[in-house]
Design a protein around this motif. Structure first.
Motif, PDB file in Angstrom:
ATOM      1  N   THR A 105     -66.451   4.036-118.062  1.00  0.00           N
ATOM      2  CA  THR A 105     -67.361   2.925-118.372  1.00  0.00           C
ATOM      3  C   THR A 105     -67.474   1.963-117.186  1.00  0.00           C
ATOM      4  O   THR A 105     -66.624   1.962-116.295  1.00  0.00           O
ATOM      5  N   PRO A 106     -68.517   1.142-117.182  1.00  0.00           N
ATOM      6  CA  PRO A 106     -68.645   0.125-116.128  1.00  0.00           C
ATOM      7  C   PRO A 106     -67.435  -0.811-116.098  1.00  0.00           C
ATOM      8  O   PRO A 106     -66.977  -1.201-115.025  1.00  0.00           O
ATOM      9  N   LEU A 107     -66.896  -1.132-117.276  1.00  0.00           N
ATOM     10  CA  LEU A 107     -65.721  -2.003-117.304  1.00  0.00           C
ATOM     11  C   LEU A 107     -64.563  -1.356-116.552  1.00  0.00           C
ATOM     12  O   LEU A 107     -63.899  -1.992-115.730  1.00  0.00           O
ATOM     13  N   GLY A 108     -64.339  -0.065-116.824  1.00  0.00           N
ATOM     14  CA  GLY A 108     -63.248   0.650-116.155  1.00  0.00           C
ATOM     15  C   GLY A 108     -63.454   0.701-114.653  1.00  0.00           C
ATOM     16  O   GLY A 108     -62.521   0.528-113.880  1.00  0.00           O
ATOM     17  N   ARG A 109     -64.701   0.949-114.249  1.00  0.00           N
ATOM     18  CA  ARG A 109     -64.991   0.976-112.804  1.00  0.00           C
ATOM     19  C   ARG A 109     -64.708  -0.382-112.187  1.00  0.00           C
ATOM     20  O   ARG A 109     -64.126  -0.481-111.105  1.00  0.00           O
ATOM     21  N   ALA A 110     -65.117  -1.442-112.909  1.00  0.00           N
ATOM     22  CA  ALA A 110     -64.881  -2.786-112.392  1.00  0.00           C
ATOM     23  C   ALA A 110     -63.383  -3.050-112.287  1.00  0.00           C
ATOM     24  O   ALA A 110     -62.913  -3.643-111.315  1.00  0.00           O
ATOM     25  N   GLN A 111     -62.630  -2.560-113.277  1.00  0.00           N
ATOM     26  CA  GLN A 111     -61.176  -2.757-113.228  1.00  0.00           C
ATOM     27  C   GLN A 111     -60.585  -2.067-112.011  1.00  0.00           C
ATOM     28  O   GLN A 111     -59.776  -2.634-111.290  1.00  0.00           O
ATOM     29  N   ARG A 112     -61.017  -0.820-111.778  1.00  0.00           N
ATOM     30  CA  ARG A 112     -60.460  -0.102-110.636  1.00  0.00           C
ATOM     31  C   ARG A 112     -60.898  -0.745-109.326  1.00  0.00           C
ATOM     32  O   ARG A 112     -60.143  -0.793-108.361  1.00  0.00           O
ATOM     33  N   ALA A 113     -62.133  -1.263-109.307  1.00  0.00           N
ATOM     34  CA  ALA A 113     -62.612  -1.934-108.097  1.00  0.00           C
ATOM     35  C   ALA A 113     -61.808  -3.201-107.836  1.00  0.00           C
ATOM     36  O   ALA A 113     -61.383  -3.456-106.708  1.00  0.00           O
ATOM     37  N   CYS A 114     -61.556  -3.989-108.887  1.00  0.00           N
ATOM     38  CA  CYS A 114     -60.783  -5.227-108.722  1.00  0.00           C
ATOM     39  C   CYS A 114     -59.367  -4.906-108.266  1.00  0.00           C
ATOM     40  O   CYS A 114     -58.774  -5.646-107.490  1.00  0.00           O
ATOM     41  N   GLU A 115     -58.837  -3.779-108.777  1.00  0.00           N
ATOM     42  CA  GLU A 115     -57.510  -3.351-108.382  1.00  0.00           C
ATOM     43  C   GLU A 115     -57.429  -3.176-106.866  1.00  0.00           C
ATOM     44  O   GLU A 115     -56.443  -3.536-106.240  1.00  0.00           O
ATOM     45  N   GLN A 116     -58.495  -2.624-106.274  1.00  0.00           N
ATOM     46  CA  GLN A 116     -58.434  -2.299-104.850  1.00  0.00           C
ATOM     47  C   GLN A 116     -58.823  -3.470-103.956  1.00  0.00           C
ATOM     48  O   GLN A 116     -58.261  -3.641-102.890  1.00  0.00           O
ATOM     49  N   ASP A 117     -59.832  -4.237-104.363  1.00  0.00           N
ATOM     50  CA  ASP A 117     -60.303  -5.319-103.497  1.00  0.00           C
ATOM     51  C   ASP A 117     -61.090  -6.317-104.348  1.00  0.00           C
ATOM     52  O   ASP A 117     -62.279  -6.152-104.566  1.00  0.00           O
ATOM     53  N   ARG A 118     -60.369  -7.339-104.799  1.00  0.00           N
ATOM     54  CA  ARG A 118     -60.985  -8.273-105.735  1.00  0.00           C
ATOM     55  C   ARG A 118     -62.144  -9.040-105.109  1.00  0.00           C
ATOM     56  O   ARG A 118     -63.167  -9.271-105.717  1.00  0.00           O
ATOM     57  N   LYS A 119     -61.947  -9.453-103.840  1.00  0.00           N
ATOM     58  CA  LYS A 119     -62.962 -10.265-103.180  1.00  0.00           C
ATOM     59  C   LYS A 119     -64.260  -9.475-103.019  1.00  0.00           C
ATOM     60  O   LYS A 119     -65.354  -9.972-103.274  1.00  0.00           O
ATOM     61  N   MET A 120     -64.090  -8.205-102.597  1.00  0.00           N
ATOM     62  CA  MET A 120     -65.272  -7.363-102.399  1.00  0.00           C
ATOM     63  C   MET A 120     -65.971  -7.121-103.728  1.00  0.00           C
ATOM     64  O   MET A 120     -67.199  -7.160-103.804  1.00  0.00           O
ATOM     65  N   ALA A 121     -65.189  -6.889-104.781  1.00  0.00           N
ATOM     66  CA  ALA A 121     -65.785  -6.659-106.095  1.00  0.00           C
ATOM     67  C   ALA A 121     -66.620  -7.875-106.504  1.00  0.00           C
ATOM     68  O   ALA A 121     -67.736  -7.738-106.999  1.00  0.00           O
ATOM     69  N   ALA A 122     -66.079  -9.071-106.250  1.00  0.00           N
ATOM     70  CA  ALA A 122     -66.818 -10.285-106.600  1.00  0.00           C
ATOM     71  C   ALA A 122     -68.127 -10.348-105.828  1.00  0.00           C
ATOM     72  O   ALA A 122     -69.169 -10.701-106.375  1.00  0.00           O
ATOM     73  N   LEU A 123     -68.074  -9.960-104.553  1.00  0.00           N
ATOM     74  CA  LEU A 123     -69.287 -10.008-103.732  1.00  0.00           C
ATOM     75  C   LEU A 123     -70.334  -9.016-104.206  1.00  0.00           C
ATOM     76  O   LEU A 123     -71.509  -9.169-103.922  1.00  0.00           O
ATOM     77  N   LEU A 124     -69.893  -7.966-104.914  1.00  0.00           N
ATOM     78  CA  LEU A 124     -70.857  -6.987-105.414  1.00  0.00           C
ATOM     79  C   LEU A 124     -71.346  -7.358-106.806  1.00  0.00           C
ATOM     80  O   LEU A 124     -72.000  -6.579-107.473  1.00  0.00           O
ATOM     81  N   GLY A 125     -70.983  -8.555-107.260  1.00  0.00           N
ATOM     82  CA  GLY A 125     -71.520  -9.019-108.536  1.00  0.00           C
ATOM     83  C   GLY A 125     -70.627  -8.761-109.728  1.00  0.00           C
ATOM     84  O   GLY A 125     -71.026  -8.981-110.860  1.00  0.00           O
ATOM     85  N   VAL A 126     -69.387  -8.290-109.492  1.00  0.00           N
ATOM     86  CA  VAL A 126     -68.459  -8.108-110.598  1.00  0.00           C
ATOM     87  C   VAL A 126     -67.832  -9.468-110.923  1.00  0.00           C
ATOM     88  O   VAL A 126     -67.357 -10.152-110.026  1.00  0.00           O
TER      89      VAL A 126
END
Lengths: 304, 288
Positions: A174-195
């Motif tokens: 799910t998108p939520l799971g992808r967002a979780q894995r993205a935040c796990e790796q690089d929170r700042k970058m995830a935020a910049l991509l709109g998460v």
């Protein structure tokens, strides 16, 4: 042989409960790199929620067990999730970006607070639940020893497997799971991509709390009694399970939970019941010394 | 917020006015103003420590400028970037950026990296996951559309065959282009690239140029880039802004900037008096 089989079944049951709690530890660690020491107490709150809903349903005259169980499961998950969300909102989010030890200290504070709150609100005595699910299956009576599989054990193992499959799918698909894995790796970058990182972290706590409440319900059904202090030992054991499996790894938490349950049960069965906690925590020490990244964890790579 | 912000001329996308950023006693950016026009590639160049990345960090919400105004002509009207927080920069202002070092989600596949960039609309469609799990509502359709868009981008950067490989396993040049594609999946109006050509070999550099040109021409996205590789800058940019010691020293078309004695002096490290000498010589040549 039958004795071994019986202990295996008991161990798997106990391991399922530990595994469900361990997922909460491992998911939160994965996303914000912190051990949520209040998680064991969220489990305890979950079991109280389950007890309260159960008693309310029995008082209302709902005696059809599958329906009652389903209602208890859903309500306990919902109410406990609210606790998980609140704990994160009050105790951890304001400390994000502060020094590393700060959220750890507030987690311990939150744990003490939850224990005392339940103690004051529900009393310090153990609370029993009348055995609502009875019956079971019996196998092999060749040399007089019977292997018992109770219906409660079947329910615990089946529900655990179903939930673990469901949550693995959420994280991987799910998108939520992808967002979780993205935040796990690089929170700042995830935020910049709109998460929305804050919301993703909140939902992670909610998922962990929901699973812990299911574990709380299982514990209640299995042992029949709960008190305000069960969260501590169960929490620390589940934490051990998460570390054994490799903290941050979802399948690791499930495997770790299962192993801790089995180790504890077999230790009690073949050695001494008194030292079963020693066995479980020795595993923690041994794993931390010889295999710090756990069975399925990724080894920490030093960034240069 | 929108009321007190004067609208920009229609051809402008971003106007940076009197931007100043101080860190304690150090002034990293000093009174810099420039414009980014729609449909153009604007390059921000300058020697090391000139303050280029600081300007970027102000535009993308990493720093709050000490002084200055950053007006972006967003889809809903003019927007002041210095007032937005980081995930709002992507969602409300539609500004995307990359970093000097590659910051892909290495453990996720190339395709998933592009899907994360479409998280906000997907999350909305999935009703905070609950409806999505139950298969209710437009979630499946939204997810299919997102995958479709990700595949179009993988096709454009030539990585469609490696869609399911972990991003960390891709060669360096491919990772660079994947990062740009990921930024583009947020549908930005402004794409900020911090040294996209750093570490690329000549062939990869050419592929990058082609990609950036296609973004300028096909997508409704302006590009603002920091670059040291002058072959890239002169080749693809429409407009060049030169910084030195935090100040803007030149601004204009690539040819104009290349011949600007101040720029030459800044890059070669010439004293100020010599610049004046060179300037006067050029003036003499021009009049004769």
């Amino acid at each position: 042989m039958e004795y071994f089989l019986q202990q295996l079944i008991n161990g798997v049951t106990l391991g399922s409960i530990y595994g469900l709690i361990a997922i909460g530890y491992t998911m939160v660690y994965g996303i914000i790199g912190m051990i949520n020491f209040a998680h064991g107490d969220v489990f305890m709150v979950g079991s109280f929620m389950a007890l309260i809903v159960f008693l309310a349903l029995l008082a209302l005259g709902v005696t059809f067990m599958p329906l009652a169980l389903l209602i208890v499961l859903i309500l306990a998950m919902a109410l406990t999730s609210l606790y998980g969300w609140t704990v994160e909102r009050i105790a951890y989010r304001p400390l994000r970006g502060s020094f590393r030890l700060a959220p750890l200290i507030s987690a311990i504070g939150m744990s003490i607070f939850l224990q005392n709150m339940v103690q004051v609100a529900q009393g310090a005595r153990v609370k029993p639940l009348p055995p609502v699910i009875t019956g079971g299956y019996q196998f092999g009576a060749a040399d007089g020893f019977v292997v018992n599989v109770s219906n409660v054990q079947v329910i615990i193992v089946v529900t655990t497997i179903a939930l673990m499959v469901a949550f693995s799918l959420i994280v991987s698909k799910t998108p939520l799971g992808r967002a979780q894995r993205a935040c796990e790796q690089d929170r700042k970058m995830a935020a910049l991509l709109g998460v929305d990182v804050d919301r993703t972290i909140s939902l992670t706590f909610v998922m962990g709390a929901a699973l812990a409440s299911v574990a709380g319900l299982m514990y209640l059904l299995y042992y029949g009694v709960i008190d305000f202090y069960i969260g501590f030992v169960a929490g620390v054991k589940a934490f051990t399970a998460a570390v054994l499996g490799g903290i941050g790894s979802l399948p690791g938490a499930m495997l770790g939970g299962l192993l801790i349950g089995l180790i504890e049960t077999f230790w009690s069965a073949y050695f001494t019941v008194e030292y079963k906690d020693v066995a479980a925590f020795s595993i923690l020490a041994i794993v931390l010394i010889f295999l710090p990244s756990g069975l399925l964890g990724r080894p920490e790579v030093e960034k240069v | 917020m929108i009321d007190d912000t004067p609208a920009l001329p229609p051809e402008l996308l971003l106007r940076v006015e009197r931007l100043t950023m101080r860190f304690g006693g150090l002034t990293a950016v000093n009174d810099v103003s420039f414009d980014v026009r729609r449909g153009e590639i604007t390059a921000l160049i300058g020697p090391n420590g000139a303050g280029k990345t600081t300007v970027f960090n102000c535009i993308t919400g990493f720093y709050k400028p000490t002084v200055g105004r950053l007006t972006l002509a967003s889809k809903e009207g003019p927007l002041l970037l210095e007032r937005l927080r980081d995930h709002q920069i992507s969602r409300k202002a539609n500004v995307a950026r990359t970093f000097q070092n590659i910051r892909l989600f290495g453990g996720m596949t190339a395709l998933e990296n592009l899907l994360v960039a479409q998280h906000a609309p997907l999350m909305k469609a999935s009703g905070l996951t609950v409806l999505g799990v139950l298969g209710i509502g437009g979630f499946n359709k939204a997810e299919r559309a997102a995958i479709e868009k990700a595949k179009v981008w993988l096709e454009r950067i030539g990585l469609i065959d490696r869609a399911d490989d972990p991003a960390a396993d891709l060669p360096y040049g491919d990772q660079r282009r994947l990062e740009i594609a990921r930024a583009m999946c947020t549908e930005p109006v402004l794409l900020c690239l911090d040294e996209p050509a750093a570490g690329l070999n000549p062939r990869e550099s050419l592929e990058l140029n082609a990609l950036l040109r296609s973004i300028r021409d096909q997508d409704d996205t302006a590009v603002l880039l920091i670059e040291h590789d002058m072959s890239v800058v002169m080749e693809i940019s429409d407009h060049v802004v030169v910084l030195d010691y935090g100040k803007k020293i030149s601004d204009g078309a690539p040819l104009h900037v290349r011949n600007d004695p101040k720029v030459i002096a800044a890059y070669l490290g010439v004293e100020d008096e010599e610049v004046e000498k060179v300037e006067s010589e050029i003036a003499v040549e021009a009049t004769s």
